[in-house]
Design a protein around this motif. Structure first.
Motif, PDB file in Angstrom:
ATOM      1  N   GLU A 149      92.820  81.236  55.556  1.00 15.28           N
ATOM      2  CA  GLU A 149      94.183  81.383  55.038  1.00 15.28           C
ATOM      3  C   GLU A 149      94.293  82.488  53.985  1.00 15.28           C
ATOM      4  O   GLU A 149      95.371  82.978  53.701  1.00 15.28           O
ATOM      5  CB  GLU A 149      94.669  80.054  54.428  1.00 15.28           C
ATOM      6  N   GLU A 150      93.180  82.886  53.403  1.00  9.18           N
ATOM      7  CA  GLU A 150      93.167  83.914  52.358  1.00  9.18           C
ATOM      8  C   GLU A 150      92.995  85.321  52.921  1.00  9.18           C
ATOM      9  O   GLU A 150      93.084  86.294  52.174  1.00  9.18           O
ATOM     10  CB  GLU A 150      92.035  83.628  51.367  1.00  9.18           C
ATOM     11  N   SER A 164      93.665  88.893  54.714  1.00  9.98           N
ATOM     12  CA  SER A 164      94.817  89.785  54.832  1.00  9.98           C
ATOM     13  C   SER A 164      94.352  91.118  55.396  1.00  9.98           C
ATOM     14  O   SER A 164      93.160  91.368  55.535  1.00  9.98           O
ATOM     15  CB  SER A 164      95.486  89.985  53.460  1.00  9.98           C
ATOM     16  N   ARG A 177      88.455  81.507  52.583  1.00 11.12           N
ATOM     17  CA  ARG A 177      89.080  80.690  53.625  1.00 11.12           C
ATOM     18  C   ARG A 177      89.906  81.588  54.541  1.00 11.12           C
ATOM     19  O   ARG A 177      90.393  82.631  54.131  1.00 11.12           O
ATOM     20  CB  ARG A 177      89.967  79.635  52.996  1.00 11.12           C
TER      21      ARG A 177
END
Length: 79
Positions: free
Chosen positions: A4-5, A7, A2
């Motif tokens: 949001e995951e 980085s 996702r």
């Protein structure tokens, strides 16, 4: 994976695609590298991971401008 995951380089390149896509249409790899503050190799690796994520987060679009700068990239449609 996702959004949001994400980085590191992946998150920076995803943001660069989203921001550049809104401003100028689909950006080239060089545009993404500048926007994300990365070199071309790290940008290319991040784009590759984003293209092969499940679900796909970024996809390649043929460059229709005939600038010979290679493909452009867009956010993949969300399903």
């Amino acid at each position: 994976m996702r959004v949001e995951e994400l980085s590191g380089d992946d998150a920076a390149v995803y943001r660069a695609v989203a921001e550049r896509e809104d401003q100028d249409g689909a950006p080239h790899l060089q545009d993404l590298a500048r926007q994300a503050g990365l070199d071309l190799e790290r940008t290319r690796a991040a784009v590759d991971r984003l293209q092969h994520a499940d679900p796909k987060l970024v996809h390649e679009v043929p460059d229709t401008s005939r600038t010979d700068l290679g493909p452009t990239y867009e956010l993949a449609p969300r399903t």
